[in-house]
Design a protein around this motif. Structure first.
Motif, mmCIF file in Angstrom:
data_model
loop_
_atom_site.group_PDB
_atom_site.id
_atom_site.type_symbol
_atom_site.label_atom_id
_atom_site.label_comp_id
_atom_site.label_asym_id
_atom_site.label_seq_id
_atom_site.Cartn_x
_atom_site.Cartn_y
_atom_site.Cartn_z
ATOM 1 N N UNK A 65 0.916 -1.394 -0.376
ATOM 2 C CA UNK A 65 0.137 0.094 0.014
ATOM 3 C C UNK A 65 0.834 1.498 -0.394
ATOM 4 N N UNK A 66 0.520 2.710 -0.648
ATOM 5 C CA UNK A 66 1.241 3.712 -0.891
ATOM 6 C C UNK A 66 0.318 4.584 -1.583
ATOM 7 N N UNK A 67 0.579 6.069 -0.487
ATOM 8 C CA UNK A 67 -0.560 7.061 -0.587
ATOM 9 C C UNK A 67 0.452 8.223 -1.539
ATOM 10 N N UNK A 68 -0.545 9.261 -2.477
ATOM 11 C CA UNK A 68 0.620 9.541 -2.862
ATOM 12 C C UNK A 68 0.033 11.146 -3.106
ATOM 13 N N UNK A 69 -0.315 12.162 -2.914
ATOM 14 C CA UNK A 69 -1.535 13.719 -2.151
ATOM 15 C C UNK A 69 -3.005 12.503 -2.156
ATOM 16 N N UNK A 70 -3.895 12.486 -2.528
ATOM 17 C CA UNK A 70 -4.819 11.697 -2.766
ATOM 18 C C UNK A 70 -5.562 9.851 -3.437
ATOM 19 N N UNK A 71 -4.841 9.738 -3.466
ATOM 20 C CA UNK A 71 -4.254 8.674 -4.891
ATOM 21 C C UNK A 71 -3.719 7.242 -3.388
ATOM 22 N N UNK A 72 -4.470 6.604 -3.724
ATOM 23 C CA UNK A 72 -3.462 4.929 -2.855
ATOM 24 C C UNK A 72 -3.326 4.386 -3.227
ATOM 25 N N UNK A 73 -2.308 3.783 -3.577
ATOM 26 C CA UNK A 73 -2.003 2.978 -4.552
ATOM 27 C C UNK A 73 -2.218 1.415 -3.537
ATOM 28 N N UNK A 74 -2.878 0.604 -3.930
ATOM 29 C CA UNK A 74 -2.735 -1.463 -3.786
ATOM 30 C C UNK A 74 -2.466 -2.048 -4.446
ATOM 31 N N UNK A 75 -0.811 -2.929 -4.186
ATOM 32 C CA UNK A 75 -1.223 -4.354 -5.015
ATOM 33 C C UNK A 75 -1.141 -5.462 -4.209
ATOM 34 N N UNK A 76 -1.577 -6.036 -5.447
ATOM 35 C CA UNK A 76 -2.198 -7.704 -4.530
ATOM 36 C C UNK A 76 -1.184 -8.939 -5.233
ATOM 37 N N UNK A 77 -1.270 -10.347 -4.406
ATOM 38 C CA UNK A 77 -0.597 -11.083 -4.386
ATOM 39 C C UNK A 77 -1.458 -11.617 -6.025
ATOM 40 N N UNK A 78 -2.768 -11.183 -6.433
ATOM 41 C CA UNK A 78 -3.292 -11.604 -7.373
ATOM 42 C C UNK A 78 -2.498 -11.170 -8.639
ATOM 43 N N UNK A 80 -2.686 -7.580 -9.726
ATOM 44 C CA UNK A 80 -3.514 -6.282 -9.687
ATOM 45 C C UNK A 80 -2.496 -5.318 -9.252
ATOM 46 N N UNK A 81 -3.132 -4.128 -9.587
ATOM 47 C CA UNK A 81 -2.747 -2.701 -8.879
ATOM 48 C C UNK A 81 -4.137 -1.533 -9.068
ATOM 49 N N UNK A 82 -4.228 -1.825 -7.935
ATOM 50 C CA UNK A 82 -5.447 -0.454 -7.796
ATOM 51 C C UNK A 82 -4.958 0.409 -7.363
ATOM 52 N N UNK A 83 -5.569 1.876 -8.020
ATOM 53 C CA UNK A 83 -5.653 3.127 -7.718
ATOM 54 C C UNK A 83 -7.050 3.741 -6.891
ATOM 55 N N UNK A 84 -6.975 3.917 -5.230
ATOM 56 C CA UNK A 84 -8.085 5.098 -5.774
ATOM 57 C C UNK A 84 -8.412 6.094 -4.878
ATOM 58 N N UNK A 85 -9.242 7.228 -4.947
ATOM 59 C CA UNK A 85 -9.667 8.322 -4.262
ATOM 60 C C UNK A 85 -9.902 7.966 -3.026
#
Length: 95
Positions: A65-78, A80-85
């Motif tokens: 997990x990482x946050x930059x400004x107002x975006x949360x990035x998550x990486x999964x063991x599957x 995939x990478x997701x970007x969240x507001x």
């Protein structure tokens, strides 16, 4: 000098936490679990503010997990990478 906060919620006592990061303003902590769930948690109270339930996020564990400004990035063991507001929990993109 910083302040240590200890959460004693029953939920996180039994959860299998595999990652954590703080929002830039340090008001929210983002917690990733081994089941692929991601939670936004109030740092002050330990209360869950938002959740992306298992299956809605990653299929398997959250490996980063990482946050930059107002975006949360998550990486999964599957793989995939997701970007969240970060402030709303809305998915911005998935890869």
């Amino acid at each position: 000098m910083g302040v240590a906060v200890v959460w004693g919620t029953e939920f996180f006592r039994h959860a299998r936490v595999c990652g954590l990061c703080l929002a830039p303003d340090a008001r929210l902590a983002f917690v990733g679990l081994l089941d692929g769930s991601v939670f936004a948690v109030s740092v002050a109270s330990g209360a869950v503010v938002r959740t992306a339930a298992s299956g809605a996020c990653h299929k398997g564990d959250v490996v980063g997990l990482a946050v930059q400004h107002d975006t949360l990035y998550t990486a999964g063991g599957d793989g995939t990478v997701h970007a969240w507001h970060a402030s709303s929990g809305r998915v911005v993109w998935r890869y």
